[in-house]
Design an enzyme around this catalytic site. Structure first.
Site, PDB file in Angstrom:
ATOM      1  N   SER A  68       0.709  -1.130   0.022  1.00 28.36           N
ATOM      2  CA  SER A  68       0.055   0.020  -0.029  1.00 28.36           C
ATOM      3  C   SER A  68       0.952   1.292  -0.072  1.00 28.36           C
ATOM      4  O   SER A  68       1.734   1.427  -0.959  1.00 28.36           O
ATOM      5  CB  SER A  68      -0.931  -0.065   1.340  1.00 28.36           C
ATOM      6  OG  SER A  68      -1.804   1.053   1.140  1.00 28.36           O
ATOM      7  N   ASP A 285      -3.325   6.326  -3.028  1.00 23.65           N
ATOM      8  CA  ASP A 285      -1.895   5.862  -2.561  1.00 23.65           C
ATOM      9  C   ASP A 285      -1.343   4.718  -3.360  1.00 23.65           C
ATOM     10  O   ASP A 285      -1.930   4.394  -4.307  1.00 23.65           O
ATOM     11  CB  ASP A 285      -2.489   5.389  -1.113  1.00 23.65           C
ATOM     12  CG  ASP A 285      -3.208   4.022  -0.924  1.00 23.65           C
ATOM     13  OD1 ASP A 285      -3.882   3.683  -2.068  1.00 23.65           O
ATOM     14  OD2 ASP A 285      -3.078   3.119   0.031  1.00 23.65           O
ATOM     15  N   ASP A 287      -1.615   1.658  -3.562  1.00 25.55           N
ATOM     16  CA  ASP A 287      -2.399   0.286  -4.152  1.00 25.55           C
ATOM     17  C   ASP A 287      -3.676   0.968  -4.574  1.00 25.55           C
ATOM     18  O   ASP A 287      -4.634   0.159  -4.933  1.00 25.55           O
ATOM     19  CB  ASP A 287      -2.392  -0.963  -3.232  1.00 25.55           C
ATOM     20  CG  ASP A 287      -3.025  -0.607  -2.026  1.00 25.55           C
ATOM     21  OD1 ASP A 287      -3.225   0.695  -1.412  1.00 25.55           O
ATOM     22  OD2 ASP A 287      -3.531  -1.406  -1.151  1.00 25.55           O
ATOM     23  N   SER A 521       0.285   1.079  16.271  1.00 27.50           N
ATOM     24  CA  SER A 521       0.121   1.127  14.722  1.00 27.50           C
ATOM     25  C   SER A 521       0.090  -0.511  14.652  1.00 27.50           C
ATOM     26  O   SER A 521       0.730  -1.138  15.008  1.00 27.50           O
ATOM     27  CB  SER A 521       1.217   1.764  14.155  1.00 27.50           C
ATOM     28  OG  SER A 521       1.339   1.197  12.677  1.00 27.50           O
ATOM     29  N   GLY A 522      -0.920  -0.816  13.646  1.00 27.54           N
ATOM     30  CA  GLY A 522      -1.095  -2.172  13.219  1.00 27.54           C
ATOM     31  C   GLY A 522      -0.193  -2.235  11.791  1.00 27.54           C
ATOM     32  O   GLY A 522       0.056  -3.566  11.543  1.00 27.54           O
TER      33      GLY A 522
END
Ligand code: NG1
Ligand code: ZN
Length: 555
Positions: A68, A285, A287, A521-522
């Site tokens: 991404s 962005d 993707d 954050s993930g």
């Protein structure tokens, strides 16, 4: 599982050893890491996708190789469920365990065999799995996709179909279409978007002026979205959209460009400048599942006026609500069905947007960060609109609502063709086809924004005036262990480490309209800090103080 299948799996898995010292987590949006360490993860994600297909009686599953908005040297993988949405959260613990299995033997015996038995997945060949695969333009994508294919092929009778370079939302759209028995090629995707966009333009009150739509310049993040948008523009046969940062001019993916950069840094992306002052601009962005709009207010600075996901959500909600109320006007017979319209946001939504939506009479709900949570919530409504402030979101229409809408539209076309109500019904049907209901999609979102602005006769400034954003600031803090922060209440309250939430509250209360929160954050190894307040300096000051608190508690 028979011996042949066992030895196939063991043999293939041995070719993709887990890199030493690595731990992978499916996170907010799939596995992401430096592309160099991802081959075992890709192989294993291929296995997961096959098993997921078997679990769903051979329904098509999607596997997208992308990181991404992350830097070009990273890569990652997201798995799409049969609905086209994100992989069921129920499978995430298994997916994490598979990605981290130390060796082939452990992977097979302790994980796959046990899990398959528990889930009732059989390998007897009675059901054949199918996995659709796509990748973004990252140079590492091709070899990582090959590794994922090997994972699919390690489950006998599974088929991997390589769809080549795609945006992530295109792949999700294709998975959804395939499982609904609809045409699912890229051409069909473009045709559906182009057809429904034209329909909305033709239904606009000012449709005679469509040749006067003002220029839109799109920053393609030097990624796949630019390439696909150029194809879409050809199919639309319009001249008002110009694509920049298409990767062909030597620019690097997501570097100084793209929706994440524009939204987080709030500065003019590369390729844009003084000549673009006052023009409607947008950024995709890496993707193409995120979209933000922006304007350059003056030629002498790097600042932009950001028109983010919250504003898109507000624009969509306003338009849909208006059309719905026209459609429901004074019609006694059908008033028995009152469609439920809901909007879903996260704690990152600007406080001013939430106030605006509530003032407009909309039901607003909050979920934790990550579209998997927002999507799930939005699906509870007849029309559920969700957006993250960063520009990732979509609109979901329930089956029941769409059948009602179709019946209503047929009835209106025989009784009162050409009426306002009929046009409202047709517009809502066109929106349901234009917007990608599998997942947030920058290309379909962009066309919907353009169609609504044209319908309203609005410039980007008029759209931006819907409400005034509270100044906000985001920071990242690197800490030893981000999992030390545990949150609740849609991530607005920290429960661990003890004491930090109280400290955040005390600091926030010192600033007029101060609001701040922290969360791990993930997708990156950081704690994120969000702050908003009545002025830019206050928002910056609050964010800085909270970041210092994080460092003192966790640094
Ligand atoms: P994390 O890294 O968990 O904050 C980020 C975005 C999410 C979502 C995911 C997936 C922010 C603050 N967070 O997640 O909204 O888009 O990436 O790409 O923008
Ligand atoms: Zn993305």
């Amino acid at each position: 599982m028979n011996d042949e299948q066992r030895s196939l799996l063991l043999r293939s898995a041995a070719r993709f050893p887990l890199p030493e010292g690595m731990r992978f987590s499916y996170g907010t949006a799939g596995f992401r890491a430096d592309a160099l360490v991802l081959h075992s993860t890709m192989f294993r994600a291929g296995i997961i996708a096959s098993l997921r297909s078997l679990k769903n009686d051979g329904a098509v599953i999607g596997l997208m190789v992308t990181a991404s908005h992350n830097q070009i040297t990273d890569n990652g993988v997201k798995i799409a469920d049969p609905s086209g949405g994100m992989l069921s959260q129920l499978w995430e613990p298994f997916t994490d365990a598979v990605a981290n299995a130390p060796d082939a033997d452990h992977l097979l015996r302790q994980l796959i065999c046990d899990f398959a038995e528990k889930e009732g997945i059989s390998f007897d060949g009675s059901c054949r799995a199918e996995v659709l695969m796509g990748r973004d333009t990252r140079p590492s994508g091709e070899s990582l996709l090959e590794a994922a294919k090997e994972g699919v092929n390690a489950i006998a009778g599974s088929a991997a179909t390589d769809m080549g370079v795609l945006t992530a939302p295109q792949l999700h759209w294709m998975v959804r279409a395939r499982n609904r028995g609809e045409k699912a090629s890229e051409v069909h995707y473009f045709e559906q978007l182009a057809g429904s966009f034209r329909c909305l333009i033709d239904l606009a009150p000012n449709h005679g002026q469509k040749s006067t739509i003002s220029k839109l310049v799109v920053d393609g993040a030097n990624g796949v979205g630019a390439e696909k948008l150029e194809l879409l523009i050809k199919m639309l046969d319009v001249s008002f959209i110009e694509v920049r940062n298409n990767g062909k001019g030597g620019g690097i993916l997501n570097e100084g460009v793209g929706a994440d950069y524009v939204q987080k840094e709030r500065v003019v992306p590369d390729g844009f400048g003084g000549d673009d002052v006052g023009i409607r601009c947008a950024s995709l962005d890496g993707d193409a599942d995120r979209l933000v709009y922006f304007m350059i207010p003056s030629a002498s600075g790097k600042d932009i006026i950001l028109v983010d996901g919250d504003k898109m959500l507000s624009l969509f909600a306003l338009f849909i609500k208006d059309q719905l109320s026209v459609l429901l006007q004074g019609d006694v017979k059908d008033n028995s069905f009152q469609p439920r319209l809901g909007v879903v946001q996260t704690a990152y939504a600007n406080g001013a947007s939430t106030d605006y939506l509530k003032r407009s009479g909309l039901e607003v709900i909050f979920t934790p960060t990550g579209v998997k949570y927002l999507h799930e919530k939005a699906a509870e409504y007849d029309i559920g609109i969700y957006f993250e402030a960063n520009g990732h979101g979509t609109v979901l229409f329930s089956k029941c609502f769409l059948s009602w809408l179709e019946a209503r539209s047929n009835e209106l076309s025989s009784n009162s063709a050409g009426s306002d109500q009929q046009r409202a019904a047709l517009r809502l049907m066109a929106v349901s086809k234009l917007i990608n209901q599998a997942i947030g999609d920058a290309l379909s979102g962009l066309l919907l924004v353009e169609a609504i602005l044209f319908h309203m006769g609005w410039s980007i400034s008029q759209w931006n005036e819907l409400y005034h954003d509270l100044p906000s600031r985001q920071l990242k803090v690197k800490v030893k262990d981000r999992t030390a922060v545990v949150t609740t209440n849609a991530e607005t309250t920290v429960v661990k480490p003890p004491g930090i939430q109280e400290a955040i509250n005390v600091v926030s209360a010192k600033y007029p309209r101060g609001r701040s929160f922290i969360r791990p954050s993930g997708t990156e190894d950081v704690i994120r800090v969000y702050a908003e307040a009545s002025t830019k300096d206050y928002a910056d000051g609050l964010a800085k103080s909270i970041a210092e608190l994080v460092e003192s508690y966790l640094g």
